[in-house]
Design an enzyme around this catalytic site. Structure first.
Site, PDB file in Angstrom:
ATOM      1  N   ALA A 123     -33.798 -36.236  -4.113  1.00  0.00           N
ATOM      2  CA  ALA A 123     -33.407 -35.017  -4.821  1.00  0.00           C
ATOM      3  C   ALA A 123     -34.470 -33.932  -4.726  1.00  0.00           C
ATOM      4  CB  ALA A 123     -33.115 -35.344  -6.285  1.00  0.00           C
ATOM      5  N   ARG A 180     -40.991 -39.562 -15.324  1.00  0.00           N
ATOM      6  CA  ARG A 180     -41.005 -38.796 -14.091  1.00  0.00           C
ATOM      7  C   ARG A 180     -39.636 -38.217 -13.750  1.00  0.00           C
ATOM      8  NH1 ARG A 180     -39.891 -41.106  -9.652  1.00  0.00           N
ATOM      9  NH2 ARG A 180     -40.041 -39.963  -7.750  1.00  0.00           N
ATOM     10  N   LEU A 188     -28.417 -38.367  -7.503  1.00  0.00           N
ATOM     11  CA  LEU A 188     -28.456 -39.167  -8.725  1.00  0.00           C
ATOM     12  C   LEU A 188     -29.928 -39.412  -9.033  1.00  0.00           C
ATOM     13  CD1 LEU A 188     -27.031 -40.889 -10.918  1.00  0.00           C
ATOM     14  CD2 LEU A 188     -27.121 -42.805  -9.308  1.00  0.00           C
TER      15      LEU A 188
END
Length: 164
Positions: free
Chosen positions: A59, A91, A83
């Site tokens: 991501a 984190r 996701l």
């Protein structure tokens, strides 16, 4: 029919959408692409001519790819899919903020709609029940983000037509 009316009757002509998907949890995240494809087909678009799909490591890499795609002038919109899960440390919250803030910055800086199917469930456990639930959920989110994408492109095209 004048130019303004022509733009409003078919505001998704020659639409090009880039979909950038994170590879982490690929089997779940790729389900969003299924939903995107299904919704665009329902809306009468030629999916093969409309979509370009790009897979990135995670991501965190999505905003830079979205920026390059938006600045290329080759796409009318960019959709991000990922996701981001809580692996037991905080984190994930920082990654989520960085990704979403980055996507918004790309959208505002480029003037190209950047839509998010970047999901950050509060609880995700790597077992079949959650994997099945989130896989189905990503299909639905893909449909929703595709619909929102079309609405954004239509409204921006209409707005830009009126501003000429």
């Amino acid at each position: 029919m004048n130019k303004s009316n022509a733009a409003l009757t078919n505001p998704i002509d020659k639409l090009r959408i880039a979909v950038v998907s994170a590879s982490w949890h690929r089997d779940i995240v790729e389900r969003a692409h299924e939903g995107i494809t299904a919704e665009l087909s329902r809306q009468g678009l030629d999916v093969a001519a409309t979509l370009t799909h790009i897979s990135v490591a995670g991501a965190f890499e999505i905003p830079l790819h979205a920026q390059i795609l938006a600045e290329s002038c080759a796409f009318d919109a960019v959709i991000a899919c990922a996701l981001i899960v809580n692996g037991g440390i905080y984190r994930h919250e920082f990654v989520t903020s960085a990704v979403i803030d980055g996507l918004m910055r790309v959208q505002l800086d480029s003037g190209v709609p950047v839509l998010s199917a970047v999901l950050t469930p509060r609880d995700f456990h790597d077992h079949e029940e959650h994997r099945s639930f989130f896989a189905a959920h990503f299909v639905k989110k893909g449909e929703e983000v595709a619909s929102a994408c079309l609405a954004a492109v239509r409204s921006l095209r209409q707005l830009r037509t009126f501003m000429r």
